[in-house]
Write a protein that holds these residues in place. Structure first.
Motif, PDB file in Angstrom:
ATOM      1  N   ILE A 182       0.835  -1.205   0.000  1.00 54.48           N
ATOM      2  CA  ILE A 182       0.000   0.000   0.000  1.00 54.48           C
ATOM      3  C   ILE A 182       0.866   1.250   0.000  1.00 54.48           C
ATOM      4  O   ILE A 182       0.573   2.231  -0.700  1.00 54.48           O
ATOM      5  CB  ILE A 182      -0.946  -0.003   1.220  1.00 54.48           C
ATOM      6  N   ILE A 183       1.946   1.214   0.769  1.00 53.40           N
ATOM      7  CA  ILE A 183       2.883   2.346   0.793  1.00 53.40           C
ATOM      8  C   ILE A 183       3.490   2.550  -0.591  1.00 53.40           C
ATOM      9  O   ILE A 183       3.602   3.674  -1.091  1.00 53.40           O
ATOM     10  CB  ILE A 183       3.976   2.117   1.842  1.00 53.40           C
ATOM     11  N   THR A 200       5.698  11.273  -0.612  1.00 52.99           N
ATOM     12  CA  THR A 200       5.734  11.421   0.850  1.00 52.99           C
ATOM     13  C   THR A 200       4.642  10.611   1.543  1.00 52.99           C
ATOM     14  O   THR A 200       4.487  10.696   2.757  1.00 52.99           O
ATOM     15  CB  THR A 200       5.569  12.902   1.234  1.00 52.99           C
ATOM     16  N   PHE A 201       3.890   9.808   0.775  1.00 53.27           N
ATOM     17  CA  PHE A 201       2.796   9.049   1.364  1.00 53.27           C
ATOM     18  C   PHE A 201       3.315   8.043   2.392  1.00 53.27           C
ATOM     19  O   PHE A 201       4.203   7.239   2.107  1.00 53.27           O
ATOM     20  CB  PHE A 201       2.036   8.304   0.262  1.00 53.27           C
ATOM     21  N   ALA A 202       2.777   8.085   3.606  1.00 49.81           N
ATOM     22  CA  ALA A 202       3.103   7.145   4.686  1.00 49.81           C
ATOM     23  C   ALA A 202       4.607   6.920   4.813  1.00 49.81           C
ATOM     24  O   ALA A 202       5.074   5.792   4.923  1.00 49.81           O
ATOM     25  CB  ALA A 202       2.391   5.814   4.453  1.00 49.81           C
ATOM     26  N   PRO A 223       7.011   6.003  10.460  1.00 52.56           N
ATOM     27  CA  PRO A 223       6.627   4.741  11.106  1.00 52.56           C
ATOM     28  C   PRO A 223       5.194   4.717  11.625  1.00 52.56           C
ATOM     29  O   PRO A 223       4.520   3.691  11.529  1.00 52.56           O
ATOM     30  CB  PRO A 223       7.633   4.615  12.255  1.00 52.56           C
ATOM     31  N   VAL A 224       4.718   5.823  12.179  1.00 53.93           N
ATOM     32  CA  VAL A 224       3.365   5.841  12.739  1.00 53.93           C
ATOM     33  C   VAL A 224       2.330   5.573  11.656  1.00 53.93           C
ATOM     34  O   VAL A 224       1.410   4.762  11.826  1.00 53.93           O
ATOM     35  CB  VAL A 224       3.086   7.193  13.435  1.00 53.93           C
ATOM     36  N   SER A 225       2.479   6.232  10.513  1.00 50.92           N
ATOM     37  CA  SER A 225       1.539   6.032   9.411  1.00 50.92           C
ATOM     38  C   SER A 225       1.579   4.602   8.903  1.00 50.92           C
ATOM     39  O   SER A 225       0.543   4.001   8.587  1.00 50.92           O
ATOM     40  CB  SER A 225       1.864   6.998   8.265  1.00 50.92           C
ATOM     41  N   GLN A 226       2.769   4.028   8.827  1.00 54.03           N
ATOM     42  CA  GLN A 226       2.918   2.660   8.326  1.00 54.03           C
ATOM     43  C   GLN A 226       2.273   1.651   9.272  1.00 54.03           C
ATOM     44  O   GLN A 226       1.596   0.708   8.840  1.00 54.03           O
ATOM     45  CB  GLN A 226       4.408   2.362   8.130  1.00 54.03           C
ATOM     46  N   CYS A 244      -1.163  -0.866   8.647  1.00 55.12           N
ATOM     47  CA  CYS A 244      -1.214  -2.303   8.926  1.00 55.12           C
ATOM     48  C   CYS A 244      -2.377  -2.630   9.867  1.00 55.12           C
ATOM     49  O   CYS A 244      -3.078  -3.630   9.672  1.00 55.12           O
ATOM     50  CB  CYS A 244       0.102  -2.772   9.533  1.00 55.12           C
ATOM     51  N   ALA A 245      -2.577  -1.807  10.878  1.00 56.35           N
ATOM     52  CA  ALA A 245      -3.669  -2.041  11.825  1.00 56.35           C
ATOM     53  C   ALA A 245      -5.018  -1.945  11.123  1.00 56.35           C
ATOM     54  O   ALA A 245      -5.924  -2.752  11.373  1.00 56.35           O
ATOM     55  CB  ALA A 245      -3.587  -1.035  12.968  1.00 56.35           C
ATOM     56  N   LEU A 246      -5.155  -0.978  10.228  1.00 57.25           N
ATOM     57  CA  LEU A 246      -6.413  -0.803   9.500  1.00 57.25           C
ATOM     58  C   LEU A 246      -6.682  -2.012   8.607  1.00 57.25           C
ATOM     59  O   LEU A 246      -7.806  -2.538   8.577  1.00 57.25           O
ATOM     60  CB  LEU A 246      -6.352   0.467   8.656  1.00 57.25           C
ATOM     61  N   PHE A 247      -5.663  -2.459   7.899  1.00 56.29           N
ATOM     62  CA  PHE A 247      -5.848  -3.608   7.005  1.00 56.29           C
ATOM     63  C   PHE A 247      -6.176  -4.867   7.809  1.00 56.29           C
ATOM     64  O   PHE A 247      -7.080  -5.630   7.437  1.00 56.29           O
ATOM     65  CB  PHE A 247      -4.584  -3.832   6.178  1.00 56.29           C
TER      66      PHE A 247
END
Length: 557
Positions: A132-133, A142-144, A147-150, A154-157
């Motif tokens: 996804i990244i 600059t998308f994700a 570390p927090v965004s990444q 994963c948690a969302l998926f």
């Protein structure tokens, strides 16, 4: 340990197609070429890539034969799979010095399966987060990129997949049929383009001088190291046995699905795609690395004639100040440093062979891999919780895991717990390739132990002629022993490289070994404490009618 199929348990809704497709979703060849090529590309062992896939497939076929044999002999296993087979085979022994170990063997088999089944979905979540990244950064660099965004991705998926799994495997079967058709079609298109590129561009320096070089082993150590990773590609065929409780005709369909899923995905799809990718890889695939070792893969390709880092940076439109003192990497070296080497290589193919449509090709392939990973993660999570459910129902894990949802007849508590665990493991693995390698090796160690024990159970069952008149010497004795030997040999291969390879490979393997050791110690500690609390001995007592014990306990599964 009998099945709980019926109105009060798991509902039998799957035919041969449904069982096979759910197992095939775990193997997902289109997804794994994309997701694991980086892990397999360190130059010291990369030339053995195709041969290692062949060895891993051979080990898997030996093991699949054992699962098929046991599933035919014990169609009543329900969700218990090898957990059920282990106890059934040992309990059939007539002498107490043998059958007294039934509970220990059963627990060890079930617990080792959890090191695989509880970690594997998290590995898939890591792969999905990375993908996804990658897709997001095709549009926005600059998308994700933190570390927090990444981790949140994963948690969302994991949460979305867990939500689907909560409602059962019947609805997921149609999804997996569509996903398999799409990913296998795209896989063959990509393979044809790989091969066509080489024939159309003979002037590049290819990593393999010819087709034979692609398929033969190049060194023993590199082959073993590659195989300890490649086993991840072919696991999942045994998931068909965990769906016995939901199969309409388990005696007929489960053995066929176990072998069929592996043959189609590995012997046809993997062999072709890994040959094609390795046949292609050359100095046509390049990128640049700065002093810190951060690789930036090319955007529009890099002319192999460019050998100066300054000229390469200029050609790629990069900020020259960030790459002072850096270097150009090509072939396997570039693949080992890229987060998505197959995507990079697809860009070359599209630009050179499809009229400059490299970006479009990469995007289409990435979406098909995204679909495949959804199916793989869904199937992995759905399968993993079923053995957890069997152990909970059998009172070998906390009884809460043995509960079924009143409406959907799914092991919902296990699904929730595994979803949370998958999000944690996925969030750790997505951060860098070393973290991902560690959790991958943990899953693979669990796989080797689980598969090896199942092969030994098949051999034990064959000694007492428990497999029926249809079994033969090759199927009942030679194959199980060979499968056990190969699986345990690969497990020791992880240990060997953990203490001899040096560098990150050794560190990653050692971390995986210690995590695995702690997991098994936790399991033995649990069964000992539970035995003290409940008064239930970990050994079957000599005064017990052990075959009756088996029949009584079967009611829990």
């Amino acid at each position: 340990m009998t099945t709980t199929s019926g109105k009060d348990g798991l509902k039998p809704t799957l035919g041969l197609l449904g069982v096979t497709i759910n197992a095939m979703a775990l193997i997902a060849p289109g997804a794994f070429l994309w997701t694991t090529f980086q892990l397999q590309s360190p130059r010291g062992s990369a030339p053995n890539m195709w041969a290692s896939v062949a060895v891993a497939t051979a080990i898997a076929l030996l093991t699949a034969s054992c699962f098929a044999t046991l599933s035919k002999a014990y169609p009543e296993a329900g969700a218990g799979s090898s957990y059920y087979y282990a106890e059934a085979a040992i309990l059939a022994k007539e002498e107490h010095r043998h059958f007294r170990f039934a509970r220990i063997v059963k627990f060890l088999t079930g617990w080792s399966s959890h090191l695989y089944y509880w970690v594997y979905p998290g590995v898939m979540v890591s792969f999905m987060g990375t993908l996804i990244i990658y897709i997001g950064q095709l549009f926005n660099p600059t998308f994700a990129n933190n570390p927090v965004s990444q981790i949140l991705l994963c948690a969302l998926f994991a949460g979305l997949v867990g939500f689907v799994a909560f409602f059962g495997v019947t609805g997921s079967t149609l999804i997996n049929i569509i996903i398999n058709i799409v990913q296998i079609s795209s896989l063959f298109l990509l393979g044809i383009l790989f091969i066509a590129f080489r024939f159309a561009n003979p002037g590049f320096n290819y990593e393999h001088s010819n087709a034979l070089s692609v398929v033969v082993p190049h060194d023993f150590g590199g082959l073993i190291f590659q195989t300890t990773i490649a086993i991840l590609l072919v696991v999942g065929f045994e998931s068909a046995t965990a769906l016995a409780g939901e199969a309409i005709n388990p005696r007929r369909d489960i053995p066929k699905a176990v072998v069929l899923s592996l043959v189609v995905q590995a012997c046809i799809c993997y062999f072709f795609e890994y040959f094609a990718a390795n046949f292609f890889i050359s100095d046509a695939y390049a990128g640049v690395v700065n002093k810190a070792g951060e690789a930036t893969s090319f955007v529009a390709g890099l002319d192999p004639k460019i050998t100066d880092i300054g000229a390469a940076v200029t050609a790629m439109g990069l900020d020259a100040s960030k790459y002072t003192g850096g270097s150009i990497v090509r072939g396997f070296d570039a693949a080992a440093l890229s987060g998505a080497p197959v995507g990079d290589m697809a860009r070359i193919l599209g630009d050179r062979l499809l009229g400059g449509h490299g970006f479009a090709l990469v995007l289409v392939l990435a979406i098909t891999v995204l679909m495949a990973l959804i199916g793989t993660t869904l199937s992995a999570l759905s399968t993993g919780v079923r053995i957890t459910y069997a152990m909970g129902a059998d009172d070998e894990l906390p009884g809460i895991f043995g509960l079924l949802h009143s409406k959907f007849s799914t092991p919902h508590i296990g699904t929730i717990v595994l979803t949370i665990l998958s999000a944690i493991i996925g969030g750790y693995g997505v951060l860098n390739v070393n973290n991902l390698t560690q959790v991958t090796l943990v899953s693979n160690i669990g796989t080797f132990v689980f598969y090896g024990l199942t092969c030994l159970v098949t051999f034990v069952a064959s000694i007492d002629r428990l497999l029926g008149d249809e079994s033969n010497f090759l199927q009942a004795k030679v194959i199980p022993l060979a499968g056990a030997f190969m699986n345990f040999a690969m497990m020791f291969g992880v240990f060997y490289f953990g203490f001899t390879a040096g560098g990150n490979s050794a560190i990653n393997a050692q971390i995986a070994i210690w995590i695995s050791a702690a997991f098994f110690l936790l399991g033995f500690g649990y069964i000992m404490v539970r035995s003290l609390i409940t008064g239930k001995s970990i050994f079957v007592r000599p005064d017990e009618n052990h075959m009756q014990v088996g029949r009584e306990q079967s009611g829990n599964l």
